[in-house]
Design a protein around this motif. Structure first.
Motif, PDB file in Angstrom:
ATOM      1  N   MET A 192       0.830  -1.203   0.000  1.00  0.00           N
ATOM      2  CA  MET A 192       0.000   0.000   0.000  1.00  0.00           C
ATOM      3  C   MET A 192       0.866   1.255   0.000  1.00  0.00           C
ATOM      4  O   MET A 192       0.562   2.229  -0.694  1.00  0.00           O
ATOM      5  CB  MET A 192      -0.940   0.000   1.208  1.00  0.00           C
ATOM      6  CG  MET A 192      -2.009  -1.081   1.160  1.00  0.00           C
ATOM      7  SD  MET A 192      -2.961  -1.166   2.680  1.00  0.00           S
ATOM      8  CE  MET A 192      -4.016   0.277   2.488  1.00  0.00           C
ATOM      9  N   ALA A 221       0.805   4.234  -2.807  1.00  0.00           N
ATOM     10  CA  ALA A 221       0.542   5.626  -2.423  1.00  0.00           C
ATOM     11  C   ALA A 221       1.723   6.517  -2.796  1.00  0.00           C
ATOM     12  O   ALA A 221       1.537   7.592  -3.374  1.00  0.00           O
ATOM     13  CB  ALA A 221       0.251   5.716  -0.924  1.00  0.00           C
ATOM     14  N   GLY A 280     -10.216   7.938   6.035  1.00  0.00           N
ATOM     15  CA  GLY A 280      -9.053   7.441   5.314  1.00  0.00           C
ATOM     16  C   GLY A 280      -8.124   6.673   6.231  1.00  0.00           C
ATOM     17  O   GLY A 280      -8.422   6.470   7.399  1.00  0.00           O
ATOM     18  N   CYS A 292      -2.032   9.286   2.717  1.00  0.00           N
ATOM     19  CA  CYS A 292      -3.263   8.654   3.168  1.00  0.00           C
ATOM     20  C   CYS A 292      -4.053   8.146   1.967  1.00  0.00           C
ATOM     21  O   CYS A 292      -3.855   8.597   0.845  1.00  0.00           O
ATOM     22  CB  CYS A 292      -4.128   9.634   3.949  1.00  0.00           C
ATOM     23  SG  CYS A 292      -3.471  10.041   5.569  1.00  0.00           S
ATOM     24  N   TYR A 293      -4.962   7.245   2.240  1.00  0.00           N
ATOM     25  CA  TYR A 293      -5.846   6.716   1.203  1.00  0.00           C
ATOM     26  C   TYR A 293      -7.280   6.819   1.694  1.00  0.00           C
ATOM     27  O   TYR A 293      -7.593   6.435   2.821  1.00  0.00           O
ATOM     28  CB  TYR A 293      -5.507   5.260   0.897  1.00  0.00           C
ATOM     29  CG  TYR A 293      -6.440   4.660  -0.138  1.00  0.00           C
ATOM     30  CD1 TYR A 293      -6.386   5.073  -1.456  1.00  0.00           C
ATOM     31  CD2 TYR A 293      -7.379   3.707   0.221  1.00  0.00           C
ATOM     32  CE1 TYR A 293      -7.252   4.552  -2.402  1.00  0.00           C
ATOM     33  CE2 TYR A 293      -8.246   3.172  -0.713  1.00  0.00           C
ATOM     34  CZ  TYR A 293      -8.178   3.598  -2.029  1.00  0.00           C
ATOM     35  OH  TYR A 293      -9.041   3.086  -2.960  1.00  0.00           O
ATOM     36  N   ASP A 294      -8.157   7.345   0.842  1.00  0.00           N
ATOM     37  CA  ASP A 294      -9.581   7.476   1.151  1.00  0.00           C
ATOM     38  C   ASP A 294     -10.326   6.350   0.445  1.00  0.00           C
ATOM     39  O   ASP A 294     -10.383   6.305  -0.778  1.00  0.00           O
ATOM     40  CB  ASP A 294     -10.079   8.835   0.665  1.00  0.00           C
ATOM     41  CG  ASP A 294     -11.537   9.086   1.028  1.00  0.00           C
ATOM     42  OD1 ASP A 294     -12.336   8.129   1.056  1.00  0.00           O
ATOM     43  OD2 ASP A 294     -11.876  10.257   1.273  1.00  0.00           O
ATOM     44  N   TYR A 295     -10.872   5.439   1.216  1.00  0.00           N
ATOM     45  CA  TYR A 295     -11.568   4.287   0.651  1.00  0.00           C
ATOM     46  C   TYR A 295     -12.834   4.677  -0.107  1.00  0.00           C
ATOM     47  O   TYR A 295     -13.187   4.049  -1.088  1.00  0.00           O
ATOM     48  CB  TYR A 295     -11.921   3.271   1.734  1.00  0.00           C
ATOM     49  CG  TYR A 295     -10.709   2.571   2.263  1.00  0.00           C
ATOM     50  CD1 TYR A 295     -10.127   1.517   1.556  1.00  0.00           C
ATOM     51  CD2 TYR A 295     -10.139   2.953   3.451  1.00  0.00           C
ATOM     52  CE1 TYR A 295      -9.003   0.885   2.024  1.00  0.00           C
ATOM     53  CE2 TYR A 295      -9.005   2.315   3.924  1.00  0.00           C
ATOM     54  CZ  TYR A 295      -8.443   1.281   3.216  1.00  0.00           C
ATOM     55  OH  TYR A 295      -7.338   0.661   3.686  1.00  0.00           O
ATOM     56  N   GLU A 324      -9.023   7.830  -3.515  1.00  0.00           N
ATOM     57  CA  GLU A 324      -7.953   8.787  -3.762  1.00  0.00           C
ATOM     58  C   GLU A 324      -6.867   8.706  -2.694  1.00  0.00           C
ATOM     59  O   GLU A 324      -7.160   8.543  -1.513  1.00  0.00           O
ATOM     60  CB  GLU A 324      -8.518  10.206  -3.756  1.00  0.00           C
ATOM     61  CG  GLU A 324      -9.536  10.457  -4.834  1.00  0.00           C
ATOM     62  CD  GLU A 324     -10.255  11.775  -4.686  1.00  0.00           C
ATOM     63  OE1 GLU A 324     -10.632  12.338  -5.721  1.00  0.00           O
ATOM     64  OE2 GLU A 324     -10.441  12.239  -3.541  1.00  0.00           O
ATOM     65  N   CYS A 325      -5.606   8.882  -3.134  1.00  0.00           N
ATOM     66  CA  CYS A 325      -4.483   9.058  -2.229  1.00  0.00           C
ATOM     67  C   CYS A 325      -4.283  10.551  -2.043  1.00  0.00           C
ATOM     68  O   CYS A 325      -4.524  11.331  -2.969  1.00  0.00           O
ATOM     69  CB  CYS A 325      -3.208   8.443  -2.806  1.00  0.00           C
ATOM     70  SG  CYS A 325      -3.144   6.657  -2.673  1.00  0.00           S
TER      71      CYS A 325
END
Length: 92
Positions: free
Chosen positions: A33, A37, A68, A81-84, A88-89
């Motif tokens: 991950m 990212a 996120g 960070c990653y927004d499920y 989007e990263c």
């Protein structure tokens, strides 16, 4: 991590083996991950960044909700960070 030995419980061998396997699997997934990212955010992935799986709480939500997950953070305070929900990263 606590160093208080009174609160520690030694796992049975079967459970300890399973925990080691899970740790290896999770560490590998978090590293993957972080690679994704960093690549998408044009960040240099190196040994200084701390890989993690840390949910970021949405303070505006009335109920507990996470917006996120922090994946990698550097000593200078920059994190990826990653927004499920949006897929989007972003720097966080």
């Amino acid at each position: 991590m606590t160093t208080d030995t009174k609160s520690r419980v030694r796992l049975k061998e079967e459970d300890a083996v399973r925990m080691r396997r899970l740790h290896e699997e999770i560490s590998g997934r978090v590293e993957e991950m972080a690679l994704i990212a960093a690549r998408n955010l044009k960040m240099k992935l190196n040994g200084e960044g701390v890989r993690m799986f840390h949910p970021v709480r949405n303070e505006k939500a009335r109920r507990i909700e996470f917006e996120g997950v922090e994946i990698i953070c550097y000593p200078n305070g920059v994190c990826a960070c990653y927004d499920y929900d949006s897929g989007e990263c972003y720097e966080c």
